[in-house]
Scaffold this motif. Structure first.
Motif, short mmCIF file in Angstrom:
data_model
loop_
_atom_site.label_atom_id
_atom_site.label_comp_id
_atom_site.label_asym_id
_atom_site.label_seq_id
_atom_site.Cartn_x
_atom_site.Cartn_y
_atom_site.Cartn_z
N CYS A 109 0.85 -1.19 0.00
CA CYS A 109 0.00 0.00 0.00
C CYS A 109 0.89 1.24 0.00
O CYS A 109 1.87 1.30 0.76
CB CYS A 109 -0.90 0.00 1.24
N SER B 17 0.17 4.08 1.13
CA SER B 17 -0.08 4.90 2.30
C SER B 17 0.48 4.29 3.58
O SER B 17 1.21 4.94 4.31
CB SER B 17 -1.59 5.13 2.45
N CYS B 18 0.13 3.02 3.85
CA CYS B 18 0.53 2.42 5.13
C CYS B 18 1.54 1.29 5.01
O CYS B 18 2.04 0.81 6.00
CB CYS B 18 -0.70 1.94 5.89
N CYS C 243 -6.83 -1.17 0.10
CA CYS C 243 -5.97 -1.61 1.20
C CYS C 243 -6.88 -1.96 2.39
O CYS C 243 -7.70 -1.14 2.80
CB CYS C 243 -4.99 -0.50 1.59
N CYS D 218 -5.68 0.47 5.69
CA CYS D 218 -6.01 1.89 5.86
C CYS D 218 -7.16 2.38 4.97
O CYS D 218 -7.65 3.48 5.14
CB CYS D 218 -4.78 2.76 5.61
N LEU E 157 -7.01 2.98 1.67
CA LEU E 157 -6.59 3.65 0.44
C LEU E 157 -7.04 2.81 -0.75
O LEU E 157 -6.87 1.60 -0.77
CB LEU E 157 -5.07 3.82 0.39
N ALA F 125 1.29 9.73 -2.47
CA ALA F 125 1.56 9.25 -1.12
C ALA F 125 2.81 8.40 -1.13
O ALA F 125 3.02 7.59 -2.03
CB ALA F 125 0.38 8.43 -0.62
#
Length: 87
Positions: A3, A5-6, A42, A45, A47, A80
């Motif tokens: 991911c 983002s995370c 995801c 999170c 996303l 991101a």
């Protein structure tokens, strides 16, 4: 795939149906663009990512450029960066 983002590897691929509309009151008379993309979500999170198919992308681009509206914006700052992943 991680991911963005995370950094989680827990993701689901789903089929989606969505209508994309152009921003602003000046575009209220324009039809939206109907998409049926595959979407990756995801599970850590939330996303979500998808790719606009080429024919619909051409339609969005044409309308955006014809109207020279503020719909077309720079988005390089929107990327991101993965967290917790060593490169």
């Amino acid at each position: 795939m991680y991911c963005l983002s995370c950094g989680s590897t827990r993701q689901a691929e789903l089929a989606a149906e969505m209508m994309i509309h152009f921003r602003g009151l000046e575009h209220r008379d324009k039809p939206g663009v109907l998409l049926f993309p595959e979407i990756r979500v995801c599970l850590g999170c939330g996303l979500s990512r998808f790719t606009v198919p080429e024919t619909e992308l051409a339609s969005i681009t044409r309308v955006t450029l014809e109207n020279k509206s503020d719909t077309l914006k720079e988005s390089a700052g929107d990327v991101a960066l993965p967290l917790g992943i060593a490169y």
